[in-house]
Design a protein around this motif. Structure first.
Motif, PDB file in Angstrom:
ATOM      1  N   TYR A   1       0.827  -1.216   0.000  1.00 48.16           N
ATOM      2  CA  TYR A   1       0.000   0.000   0.000  1.00 48.16           C
ATOM      3  C   TYR A   1       0.857   1.261   0.000  1.00 48.16           C
ATOM      4  N   LEU A   2       1.982   1.202   0.698  1.00 53.65           N
ATOM      5  CA  LEU A   2       2.848   2.384   0.787  1.00 53.65           C
ATOM      6  C   LEU A   2       3.418   2.767  -0.575  1.00 53.65           C
ATOM      7  N   HIS A   3       3.770   1.754  -1.366  1.00 59.93           N
ATOM      8  CA  HIS A   3       4.401   2.012  -2.666  1.00 59.93           C
ATOM      9  C   HIS A   3       3.438   1.885  -3.847  1.00 59.93           C
TER      10      HIS A   3
ATOM     11  N   LYS B   1      -3.532   3.420   5.080  1.00 57.41           N
ATOM     12  CA  LYS B   1      -3.745   1.973   5.190  1.00 57.41           C
ATOM     13  C   LYS B   1      -2.425   1.299   5.526  1.00 57.41           C
ATOM     14  N   ALA B   2      -1.352   1.766   4.895  1.00 61.35           N
ATOM     15  CA  ALA B   2      -0.023   1.238   5.190  1.00 61.35           C
ATOM     16  C   ALA B   2       0.326   1.473   6.659  1.00 61.35           C
ATOM     17  N   LEU B   3       0.044   2.679   7.138  1.00 64.42           N
ATOM     18  CA  LEU B   3       0.325   3.017   8.534  1.00 64.42           C
ATOM     19  C   LEU B   3      -0.438   2.093   9.481  1.00 64.42           C
ATOM     20  N   GLU B   4      -1.715   1.847   9.176  1.00 64.62           N
ATOM     21  CA  GLU B   4      -2.548   0.966  10.001  1.00 64.62           C
ATOM     22  C   GLU B   4      -1.942  -0.437  10.090  1.00 64.62           C
ATOM     23  N   LEU B   5      -1.478  -0.949   8.950  1.00 65.00           N
ATOM     24  CA  LEU B   5      -0.904  -2.297   8.920  1.00 65.00           C
ATOM     25  C   LEU B   5       0.458  -2.349   9.615  1.00 65.00           C
ATOM     26  N   PHE B   6       1.250  -1.299   9.450  1.00 62.02           N
ATOM     27  CA  PHE B   6       2.525  -1.231  10.176  1.00 62.02           C
ATOM     28  C   PHE B   6       2.273  -1.272  11.682  1.00 62.02           C
ATOM     29  N   GLU B   7       1.264  -0.531  12.128  1.00 61.86           N
ATOM     30  CA  GLU B   7       0.947  -0.476  13.551  1.00 61.86           C
ATOM     31  C   GLU B   7       0.479  -1.832  14.072  1.00 61.86           C
ATOM     32  N   LEU B   8      -0.352  -2.530  13.292  1.00 66.48           N
ATOM     33  CA  LEU B   8      -0.833  -3.857  13.693  1.00 66.48           C
ATOM     34  C   LEU B   8       0.330  -4.835  13.800  1.00 66.48           C
ATOM     35  N   SER B   9       1.235  -4.783  12.840  1.00 67.61           N
ATOM     36  CA  SER B   9       2.390  -5.677  12.843  1.00 67.61           C
ATOM     37  C   SER B   9       3.353  -5.333  13.979  1.00 67.61           C
TER      38      SER B   9
ATOM     39  N   LEU C   1      10.561   5.178  11.653  1.00 71.37           N
ATOM     40  CA  LEU C   1      10.929   6.125  10.599  1.00 71.37           C
ATOM     41  C   LEU C   1       9.781   7.087  10.299  1.00 71.37           C
ATOM     42  N   ILE C   2       8.560   6.556  10.338  1.00 67.03           N
ATOM     43  CA  ILE C   2       7.373   7.380  10.079  1.00 67.03           C
ATOM     44  C   ILE C   2       7.211   8.440  11.170  1.00 67.03           C
ATOM     45  N   TYR C   3       7.394   8.035  12.430  1.00 65.18           N
ATOM     46  CA  TYR C   3       7.267   8.997  13.540  1.00 65.18           C
ATOM     47  C   TYR C   3       8.427   9.992  13.553  1.00 65.18           C
ATOM     48  N   SER C   4       9.567   9.562  13.084  1.00 62.38           N
ATOM     49  CA  SER C   4      10.715  10.462  13.007  1.00 62.38           C
ATOM     50  C   SER C   4      10.531  11.481  11.890  1.00 62.38           C
TER      51      SER C   4
END
Length: 246
Positions: free
Chosen positions: A63-65, A75-83, A97-100
């Motif tokens: 989803y990110l790319h 959607k990518a962020l949601e899945l990163f968070e779940l993982s 990296l996203i929060y940075s």
């Protein structure tokens, strides 16, 4: 007796489920790497629905790319968070990296540090390197050259070339470690063997301050360290291969 049989059956079924998930994930990653994105998604999607953390991470990248889907950063962020919530190190590091960066979410350097630290503790070399940089610069945590040197060392021991180069720089400057031109030369040499271009220039600069005997001993030490690193990598690869086989 019946209860024991049921428990054994459940254990066997659980093992088969994990094996199946691993095989499907591996197939999905194979398809992703060769550009067959739709085929990859077909493998990932059922695993994501099962809440399988590695598949959630891979699907987040899709989803990110925008691999055969419309780009969807949220959607990518949601899945990163779940993982990441399941302690999957690659997802923790990506989320750090996203929060940075602070583009998809409000910048939170303290949270970025915490997530990087978690991923680094699971032996992810890229996270170990970034954690060292955060300690070196005081990003999200109090500046600490000694801790930076320790995390550079851990990443360097996993053959992370940029960590090897930065570790050499610390030895050259005596930051967080005892100043040592010999050890700077050793780690610059190893980093140069790994193809990092700036390391070769730094190695030649170190060489000017070393006697011929010290250069010979340093090259010998670099060879010993590099061989140990390669042996360790080979052992890890064999262990991973056995786990995939069983």
């Amino acid at each position: 007796m019946r209860t024991k049989i049921l428990l054994l059956t459940f254990t066997l079924l659980s093992s088969f489920s994990v094996l199946s998930q691993g095989n499907d994930l591996e197939q999905g990653m194979y398809e992703l790497n060769r550009g067959e994105f739709k085929a990859a998604i077909e493998q990932f999607r059922p695993l994501v629905n099962e809440g399988y953390a590695p598949a959630q991470y891979q699907m987040a990248l899709v989803y990110l790319h925008g691999y055969s889907v419309r780009k969807d950063s949220m959607k990518a962020l949601e899945l990163f968070e779940l993982s990441a919530a399941q302690n999957y190190p690659d997802a923790q590091f990506e989320l750090a990296l996203i929060y940075s960066d602070g583009k998809l979410v409000k910048q939170n350097l303290k949270k970025a540090f915490e997530l990087t630290h978690k991923a680094a503790n699971k032996d992810l070399p890229s996270a170990q390197f970034n954690l060292a940089v955060m300690y070196a610069n005081g990003t999200g945590i109090k500046q600490d050259d000694f801790k930076a040197s320790r995390w550079y060392q851990r990443a360097a021991n996993q053959n992370y070339a940029l960590a090897q180069f930065n570790l050499a720089l610390l030895y050259s400057e005596g930051k967080g470690v005892e100043k040592s031109t010999e050890l700077s030369y050793v780690w610059n040499t190893i980093a140069s063997w790994n193809g990092y271009p700036n390391a070769e220039k730094s190695r030649l600069m170190d060489e000017r301050d070393l006697s011929k005997l010290k250069i010979e001993k340093s090259i010998e030490k670099a060879n010993d360290i590099y061989q140990k690193i390669r042996d360790q990598q080979e052992m890890k690869a064999k262990m991973a291969e056995k786990q995939n086989f069983y």
